[in-house]
Each structure stands twice: as C-alpha cells, then as structure tokens.
Design a protein around this motif. Structure first.
Motif, short mmCIF file in Angstrom:
data_model
loop_
_atom_site.label_atom_id
_atom_site.label_comp_id
_atom_site.label_asym_id
_atom_site.label_seq_id
_atom_site.Cartn_x
_atom_site.Cartn_y
_atom_site.Cartn_z
N MET A 1 40.52 -102.96 -3.27
CA MET A 1 39.09 -102.63 -2.75
C MET A 1 38.46 -103.47 -3.08
O MET A 1 38.45 -104.86 -3.43
N ASP A 2 37.69 -103.72 -1.70
CA ASP A 2 36.59 -104.91 -2.24
C ASP A 2 35.73 -104.55 -3.35
O ASP A 2 35.35 -103.73 -3.56
N SER A 3 35.30 -106.21 -3.10
CA SER A 3 34.65 -106.33 -4.16
C SER A 3 33.19 -106.31 -4.76
O SER A 3 32.81 -105.45 -5.39
N ARG A 4 32.86 -105.60 -3.45
CA ARG A 4 31.38 -105.73 -3.91
C ARG A 4 31.14 -103.88 -3.88
O ARG A 4 30.38 -104.30 -4.23
N ILE A 5 31.45 -103.28 -3.08
CA ILE A 5 31.75 -101.84 -3.17
C ILE A 5 32.35 -101.08 -4.27
O ILE A 5 32.21 -100.29 -4.61
N THR A 6 33.00 -101.78 -5.44
CA THR A 6 33.63 -101.80 -6.48
C THR A 6 32.45 -101.98 -6.91
O THR A 6 31.78 -101.17 -7.92
N ARG A 7 32.08 -102.92 -6.96
CA ARG A 7 30.18 -103.25 -7.46
C ARG A 7 29.34 -101.96 -7.42
O ARG A 7 28.96 -101.48 -8.42
N TYR A 8 29.24 -101.47 -6.05
CA TYR A 8 28.08 -100.84 -6.01
C TYR A 8 28.82 -99.54 -6.54
O TYR A 8 27.77 -98.10 -6.78
N CYS A 9 30.18 -98.86 -6.65
CA CYS A 9 30.58 -98.13 -7.80
C CYS A 9 30.01 -97.85 -9.35
O CYS A 9 29.70 -96.77 -9.25
N PHE A 10 30.17 -98.35 -9.10
CA PHE A 10 29.71 -98.86 -10.87
C PHE A 10 28.84 -99.04 -11.21
O PHE A 10 27.61 -98.71 -11.88
N LEU A 11 27.41 -99.16 -10.10
CA LEU A 11 26.37 -99.55 -10.11
C LEU A 11 25.66 -98.19 -10.39
O LEU A 11 24.65 -97.88 -10.84
N LEU A 12 26.02 -96.84 -9.28
CA LEU A 12 26.04 -95.78 -9.23
C LEU A 12 26.38 -95.16 -10.39
O LEU A 12 25.81 -94.07 -11.10
N LEU A 13 28.21 -95.71 -10.96
CA LEU A 13 28.42 -94.95 -12.30
C LEU A 13 27.70 -95.19 -13.57
O LEU A 13 27.14 -94.81 -14.48
N PHE A 14 26.39 -96.76 -12.96
CA PHE A 14 26.03 -96.82 -15.01
C PHE A 14 24.84 -96.41 -14.84
O PHE A 14 25.04 -95.76 -15.92
N GLY A 15 23.72 -95.77 -13.84
CA GLY A 15 22.78 -95.37 -13.53
C GLY A 15 23.42 -94.28 -14.26
O GLY A 15 22.24 -92.97 -14.94
N PHE A 16 24.58 -93.21 -13.96
CA PHE A 16 25.25 -91.58 -14.26
C PHE A 16 25.28 -92.04 -15.72
O PHE A 16 24.94 -91.10 -16.43
N ALA A 17 25.99 -93.05 -16.48
CA ALA A 17 26.03 -92.80 -17.44
C ALA A 17 25.18 -93.45 -18.42
O ALA A 17 25.01 -92.61 -19.64
N GLU A 18 23.71 -93.70 -17.54
CA GLU A 18 23.13 -94.03 -18.51
C GLU A 18 22.38 -92.57 -18.71
O GLU A 18 22.01 -92.54 -19.62
N THR A 19 22.15 -92.14 -17.83
CA THR A 19 21.82 -90.41 -18.17
C THR A 19 22.32 -89.78 -19.24
O THR A 19 21.90 -89.39 -19.83
#
Length: 77
Positions: free
Chosen positions: A1-19
């Motif tokens: 998987m492209d590193s940029r896409i992976t980092r974007y997915c983790f960006l979304l997961l990070f926001g959810f995890a903070e909630t």
C-alpha cells in the motif's frame, strides 16, 4: 500500500481514537466520582490506547516507518 494512503488512513484513525480516549476519560472521571477509586480496566485501556496513539504519531510525523496496529501486533503495557 502506498505510504501516503497509509498515513492518511492513520490520520483518520487517530482522530477517532482521540474521541474514544476522551469518552474513556470522561467515564473514568464519573466512575471515580461515584466509586471513589479508579476502574482498572478503563485505566489499562487508556494506557494501551495512549501507547498506540504515540506509535501512530511517530509514524505520521515520519519519525518511524514502523506501522502501528493493525499492521503490527497490539502492544500492551
């Protein structure tokens, strides 16, 4: 998987995890008000989630190329 896409997915997961962390802290606060002591399960969950958030932050910032969970085994304290 492209590193940029992976980092974007983790960006979304990070926001959810903070909630999730916010609500866990709120529940722990209410628990402590009612019971007068902390709930060990919530405390352990908060520690594990905090460690995962730190691993995601290192990956997102480029400080590490190690992919956090779910690509790696969940690291418990």
């Amino acid at each position: 998987m492209d590193s940029r896409i992976t980092r974007y997915c983790f960006l979304l997961l990070f926001g959810f995890a903070e909630t999730i962390l916010f609500f866990s802290a709120a529940i722990q606060f209410i628990w402590m008000l009612i019971r007068g002591k902390r709930n060990e399960h919530i405390a352990e969950f908060g520690t594990d989630l905090g460690n995962w958030l730190a691993a995601v932050a290192r990956f997102q910032s480029g400080a590490s190329e190690e992919l956090p969970f779910p690509w790696e085994k969940w690291k418990q304290h």
